[in-house]
Design a protein around this motif. Structure first.
Motif, short mmCIF file in Angstrom:
data_model
loop_
_atom_site.label_atom_id
_atom_site.label_comp_id
_atom_site.label_asym_id
_atom_site.label_seq_id
_atom_site.Cartn_x
_atom_site.Cartn_y
_atom_site.Cartn_z
N LYS A 1 0.86 -1.37 0.08
CA LYS A 1 0.06 -0.01 0.05
C LYS A 1 0.94 1.36 0.00
O LYS A 1 0.50 2.24 -0.58
CB LYS A 1 -0.92 0.04 1.23
N SER A 2 1.97 1.22 0.61
CA SER A 2 2.90 2.39 0.85
C SER A 2 3.67 2.76 -0.69
O SER A 2 3.74 3.83 -1.10
CB SER A 2 3.92 2.06 2.03
N ASN A 3 3.94 1.53 -1.30
CA ASN A 3 4.60 1.59 -2.71
C ASN A 3 3.52 2.15 -3.52
O ASN A 3 3.85 3.13 -4.42
CB ASN A 3 4.93 0.20 -3.21
N LEU A 4 2.16 1.76 -3.49
CA LEU A 4 1.43 2.29 -4.36
C LEU A 4 0.95 3.88 -4.09
O LEU A 4 1.04 4.70 -5.10
CB LEU A 4 -0.19 1.80 -4.06
N TYR A 5 1.03 4.17 -2.86
CA TYR A 5 1.07 5.63 -2.46
C TYR A 5 2.33 6.42 -3.11
O TYR A 5 1.96 7.59 -3.49
CB TYR A 5 1.07 5.80 -1.09
N ALA B 1 4.63 10.04 -6.94
CA ALA B 1 5.87 10.40 -8.04
C ALA B 1 5.19 11.12 -9.48
O ALA B 1 5.98 11.86 -9.95
CB ALA B 1 6.34 9.23 -8.08
N VAL B 2 3.99 10.82 -9.73
CA VAL B 2 3.51 11.14 -10.91
C VAL B 2 2.78 12.67 -10.82
O VAL B 2 2.14 13.18 -11.72
CB VAL B 2 2.67 10.27 -11.77
N PRO C 1 3.68 15.71 -9.84
CA PRO C 1 4.13 17.02 -10.74
C PRO C 1 3.87 16.69 -12.03
O PRO C 1 3.62 17.94 -12.82
CB PRO C 1 5.75 16.88 -10.28
N ASP C 2 4.22 15.79 -12.92
CA ASP C 2 3.75 15.56 -14.20
C ASP C 2 2.16 15.70 -14.58
O ASP C 2 1.71 16.20 -15.52
CB ASP C 2 4.18 14.01 -14.86
N LEU C 3 1.38 15.17 -13.59
CA LEU C 3 0.09 15.52 -13.77
C LEU C 3 -0.34 17.00 -13.83
O LEU C 3 -1.34 17.38 -14.46
CB LEU C 3 -0.94 14.69 -12.65
N ARG C 4 0.28 17.71 -13.08
CA ARG C 4 0.07 18.98 -12.66
C ARG C 4 0.26 19.93 -14.13
O ARG C 4 -0.27 20.71 -14.36
CB ARG C 4 0.60 19.55 -11.54
N LEU C 5 1.60 19.41 -14.58
CA LEU C 5 2.00 20.19 -15.92
C LEU C 5 1.28 19.74 -17.08
O LEU C 5 0.76 20.50 -18.02
CB LEU C 5 3.42 20.03 -16.12
N ASP C 6 1.23 18.52 -17.38
CA ASP C 6 0.50 17.68 -18.52
C ASP C 6 -0.98 17.71 -18.53
O ASP C 6 -1.61 17.73 -19.40
CB ASP C 6 1.04 16.78 -18.96
N PHE C 7 -1.55 17.65 -17.35
CA PHE C 7 -3.04 17.12 -17.22
C PHE C 7 -3.66 17.99 -16.04
O PHE C 7 -3.98 17.44 -15.04
CB PHE C 7 -3.22 15.64 -16.95
N GLY D 1 1.00 3.38 -18.03
CA GLY D 1 2.24 3.36 -18.02
C GLY D 1 3.20 3.32 -16.97
O GLY D 1 4.33 3.09 -16.95
N ARG D 2 2.86 4.16 -15.90
CA ARG D 2 3.54 4.50 -14.73
C ARG D 2 3.41 3.03 -13.69
O ARG D 2 3.96 3.05 -12.74
CB ARG D 2 3.20 5.67 -13.95
#
Length: 372
Positions: free
Chosen positions: A113-117, A122-123, A125-131, A168-169
């Motif tokens: 569960k921690s790994n999923l979090y 981790a994604v 920042p990319d979501l804020r920029l691209d989506f 993909g992530r």
């Protein structure tokens, strides 16, 4: 002297012969006794046709309608609880039956569960920029993510680009891996599916439980079923929903049941059909042997008599003008002691009890009870 003796003997013989001949003549003219005709007294009844309910006797033992065999799907040590896992112990719906030590497995679940979090974080920042349009819902997901609670469902993806990016992530595969681990973790606790009683316990607190091991049996004692096997001849007579009278072997207790199911196939070996009778009573226990009387159907314009009154050629004796006669009949149902007959006109006088040595033309008289 000799001649005198012979003369006396001759006179005596002549006298005896005369007396004997006289008796013979007297007996010859005496009338012969006439045999009295024997008239047997019989029990009779007058036929009055009407509806006859066909009742099929059956028997069987009770089995709980709802029963669960408890098996372990995981391995671990049986943890003690406030309620002993013993036969006769009652449990409420949702109450824990067995708790297996899952500390080691729980740690691996928390790690996943921690790994999923971390993967989702981790994604971000990319979501804020691209989506930027989908970023708020993923941020809200992270804010509500609690390691001590069940992992919530991932936000619904609204576009193919978002789906490709998240998939993909490896986030989707990580999510389902966590859900799989959580599902298996839930199997370390076995809860009661309904309120009932434990009838068999094969493990005790502190023992090592292995995967696939049978742990016991749990039943609902409020409702039972009795399986009965009946002749295939009754297959068309049985109806679901029919009320059934039940009793114990001593005939001291009576219960009421209902036919809930009738098997659609006939046993090829025994040529019987199986019916299931449902019964509810707080006094009943699993395994009790009961006798049942099933109301199969109602036959119109018929009578019920003892089977001993039915002759081999499907005929019965009737009384007509003080003489016995034979009438053909149509049997429609046989029980152990009774037979249901049709085609007997109303008002016909028939025998109520069999008469030894009876034959057509026999002279009889009806039995009349003495009234005070």
């Amino acid at each position: 002297m000799r001649k005198i003796i012979l003369s006396i003997i001759g006179v005596v013989l002549i006298c005896l012969a005369f007396i004997f001949s006289k008796n013979l003549i007297a007996n010859k003219n005496k009338p012969k006794p006439v045999k009295e005709k024997v008239v047997k007294t019989v029990f009779i009844e007058t036929v009055k046709n009407g509806p006859i309910k066909i009742i099929i006797p059956a028997n069987g033992s009770l089995v709980a309608k709802r029963r669960v065999e408890l098996f372990a799907e995981v391995q671990g040590v049986f943890k003690p609880s406030g309620v002993l896992f013993k036969p006769g112990q009652t449990y409420s719906r949702g109450q824990a039956l067995i708790r297996i030590d899952a500390n080691e497995y729980y740690a691996s679940v928390q790690s996943a569960k921690s790994n999923l979090y971390n993967d989702i974080a981790a994604v971000m920042p990319d979501l804020r920029l691209d989506f930027p349009d989908v970023y708020p819902k993923w941020q809200n997901y992270l804010n509500n993510y609690d390691l001590d609670k069940t992992t919530p469902k991932l936000p619904k993806m609204t576009s193919d680009k978002e789906n490709y990016f998240i998939t993909g992530r490896g986030i989707v595969s990580s999510y389902y891996n966590v859900k799989n681990l959580e599902q298996r973790l839930s199997k370390y606790n076995i809860t009661a599916p309904f309120s009932g009683i434990l009838t068999e316990a094969l493990v005790t607190e502190g023992s090592l439980i292995r995967s696939g091991q049978k742990l016991g049996e749990f039943i609902d004692p409020s409702i039972y079923e009795m399986e009965v096997a009946l002749s295939k001849d009754y297959a068309s007579l049985l109806k679901v929903g029919e009320t059934v009278s039940l009793s114990n072997l001593d005939k001291t207790e009576a219960y009421t049941g209902k036919v809930t199911r009738v098997n659609g196939s006939i046993n090829a070996d025994t040529q019987t059909i199986t019916a299931f009778i449902e019964v509810k009573n707080s006094n009943l226990k699993e395994g009790i042997y009961l006798e049942a009387n099933l109301n199969a159907e109602e036959v119109a314009d018929a009578i019920e008599v003892d089977r001993s009154l039915l002759l081999e050629g499907q005929e019965i004796f009737i009384v007509k003008d003080s003489l016995l006669d034979i009438m053909p009949v149509k049997p429609v149902y046989f029980s152990e002691t009774k037979v249901v007959l049709k085609d007997i006109p109303n008002g016909t006088v028939i025998l109520k009890k069999p008469v030894p040595g009876a034959y057509a033309g026999m002279l009889v008289k009806p039995f009349k009870s003495k009234t005070k």
